[in-house]
Design a protein around this motif. Structure first.
Motif, PDB file in Angstrom:
ATOM      1  N   SER A 113      -7.082 -23.464  15.020  1.00  0.00           N
ATOM      2  CA  SER A 113      -7.895 -24.461  14.322  1.00  0.00           C
ATOM      3  C   SER A 113      -7.524 -25.882  14.727  1.00  0.00           C
ATOM      4  O   SER A 113      -8.361 -26.788  14.720  1.00  0.00           O
ATOM      5  N   LYS A 173       1.225 -10.338   8.854  1.00  0.00           N
ATOM      6  CA  LYS A 173       0.360 -11.266   8.137  1.00  0.00           C
ATOM      7  C   LYS A 173       0.748 -12.708   8.416  1.00  0.00           C
ATOM      8  O   LYS A 173      -0.101 -13.583   8.641  1.00  0.00           O
ATOM      9  N   GLN A 174       2.058 -12.994   8.430  1.00  0.00           N
ATOM     10  CA  GLN A 174       2.514 -14.346   8.729  1.00  0.00           C
ATOM     11  C   GLN A 174       2.155 -14.769  10.148  1.00  0.00           C
ATOM     12  O   GLN A 174       1.761 -15.914  10.397  1.00  0.00           O
ATOM     13  N   ARG A 185      -0.443 -13.723  11.926  1.00  0.00           N
ATOM     14  CA  ARG A 185      -1.880 -13.994  11.976  1.00  0.00           C
ATOM     15  C   ARG A 185      -2.218 -15.355  11.393  1.00  0.00           C
ATOM     16  O   ARG A 185      -3.041 -16.094  11.929  1.00  0.00           O
ATOM     17  N   GLU A 186      -1.570 -15.699  10.263  1.00  0.00           N
ATOM     18  CA  GLU A 186      -1.825 -17.010   9.677  1.00  0.00           C
ATOM     19  C   GLU A 186      -1.374 -18.135  10.598  1.00  0.00           C
ATOM     20  O   GLU A 186      -2.061 -19.154  10.752  1.00  0.00           O
ATOM     21  N   LYS A 187      -0.221 -17.974  11.251  1.00  0.00           N
ATOM     22  CA  LYS A 187       0.283 -18.986  12.171  1.00  0.00           C
ATOM     23  C   LYS A 187      -0.651 -19.146  13.368  1.00  0.00           C
ATOM     24  O   LYS A 187      -0.939 -20.276  13.817  1.00  0.00           O
ATOM     25  N   LYS A 188      -1.177 -18.032  13.894  1.00  0.00           N
ATOM     26  CA  LYS A 188      -2.102 -18.084  15.027  1.00  0.00           C
ATOM     27  C   LYS A 188      -3.391 -18.791  14.622  1.00  0.00           C
ATOM     28  O   LYS A 188      -3.953 -19.587  15.384  1.00  0.00           O
ATOM     29  N   HIS A 189      -3.891 -18.519  13.417  1.00  0.00           N
ATOM     30  CA  HIS A 189      -5.125 -19.155  12.951  1.00  0.00           C
ATOM     31  C   HIS A 189      -4.959 -20.663  12.827  1.00  0.00           C
ATOM     32  O   HIS A 189      -5.854 -21.435  13.194  1.00  0.00           O
ATOM     33  N   ARG A 190      -3.809 -21.109  12.302  1.00  0.00           N
ATOM     34  CA  ARG A 190      -3.561 -22.550  12.169  1.00  0.00           C
ATOM     35  C   ARG A 190      -3.510 -23.230  13.546  1.00  0.00           C
ATOM     36  O   ARG A 190      -4.031 -24.318  13.747  1.00  0.00           O
TER      37      ARG A 190
END
Length: 324
Positions: free
Chosen positions: A168, A157-158, A160-165
């Protein structure tokens, strides 16, 4: 004395060479004659095929009626028969199956011990304690596995969040390649495919390629004409479960009408499913036609040009498949 022996040896060598040339000449120019007939009535198939060479000096006979039979004759002597070998093979297989079944039965009898030799395992406090310890260890292992799975989910989960940031903000992807670089790579690949298609089109439309393809088509039709029987007679009735399939097969038969116009009668059946009829044919073929035609294709002035292009294309495809 020695000159006479040398003359005799030279004479034998020349005689053998002459015999070999004669046999080769006969194989190339004496045709192989064949004739056959077949019948299918009420789902019963039967037929026969006979091949002869050099005025029936060598004959091969194949028949089928419930099973295949083959016989090879030289003059009046039978050299080979397929039916005997099939019967011997069936007998050997049957003997092997019986032997294997008896061996398995003996192994089963020896593997199962009698009831008098089996002993009951006594139930003691040590056995009960060992079972309790095993249950506790299994519960402990299940708890540790659950904790590890939860930690793995949190880590994913961490990530995926890092990749999304990063995406963006327009930064590089985790693989280290920007999105614009991927689009450029796809565009370059499309350009390469377009250039290759343009090259292949130019090669196909070139004068040398068209001349060779025209020559090759003539030779293929010559080979086909040699293979097709000279005489065909009989009648054929066919029908499939789907009437559309029957119509397609009938259209194909209409295209081949010039080959059997006055000798073969074909009747499509659109109201039922059936395949029956009788057929007889005869013809001959010469090996010289195929050998000489293949030599003409090989020594054609444009064959090397087409062959080098195809060989170079195959090498390029293999190189791209290995190195990307």
């Amino acid at each position: 004395m020695i000159p006479a022996i040398l003359k005799a040896i030279l004479f034998l060598i020349l005689l053998l060479l002459g015999l070999l040339l004669l046999i080769l000449f006969l194989l190339l120019f004496v045709p192989f004659c064949y004739r056959g007939d077949g019948k299918r009535v009420e789902e019963q198939l039967s037929g026969a095929l006979r091949v002869s060479w050099l005025f029936s000096l060598l004959r091969l006979k194949l028949t089928y009626q419930e099973r295949m039979k083959a016989e090879l004759y030289f003059l009046c002597f039978r050299l080979y028969r397929l039916e005997n070998e099939e019967e011997e093979a069936r007998a050997q297989i049957a003997d092997g199956d019986v032997r294997e079944a008896s061996e398995n039965a003996q192994k089963t009898e020896t593997a199962v011990p009698p009831a008098s030799e089996t002993e009951a395992i006594p139930v003691t406090e040590q056995n009960i304690a060992g079972k309790g310890t095993g249950v506790l260890s299994e519960k402990k292992n299940e708890t540790e596995a659950a904790l590890e799975a939860a930690e793995e989910r949190q880590r994913k989960k961490q990530l995926r969040e890092k990749k999304h940031r990063r995406l963006s903000k327009g930064e590089r992807s985790p693989e280290g390649e920007p999105m614009q670089g991927k689009i450029a790579a796809v565009w370059n690949r499309l350009r390469q495919l377009y250039r290759r298609a343009e090259t292949e089109y130019d090669f196909f439309q070139s004068e040398r390629t068209q001349r060779f393809l025209h020559f090759l088509k003539k030779k293929l039709f010559r080979f086909l004409r040699e293979l097709i029987p000279r005489r065909i007679a009989g009648e054929l009735r066919f029908g499939f479960a789907d009437p559309a399939t029957t119509g397609q097969v009938a259209a194909l038969a209409a295209l081949l009408l010039p080959f059997y116009r006055d000798s073969l009668r074909i009747e499509p059946l659109f109201d039922r499913e059936e395949l029956s009829g009788e057929l007889s044919f005869r013809g001959h073929l010469q090996l010289f036609v195929f050998l000489f035609g293949a030599a003409q294709v090989w020594f054609h002035r444009d064959f090397r040009y087409v062959y080098r292009h195809i060989r170079g294309r195959d090498k390029r495809q293999k190189t791209e498949g290995v190195h990307g």
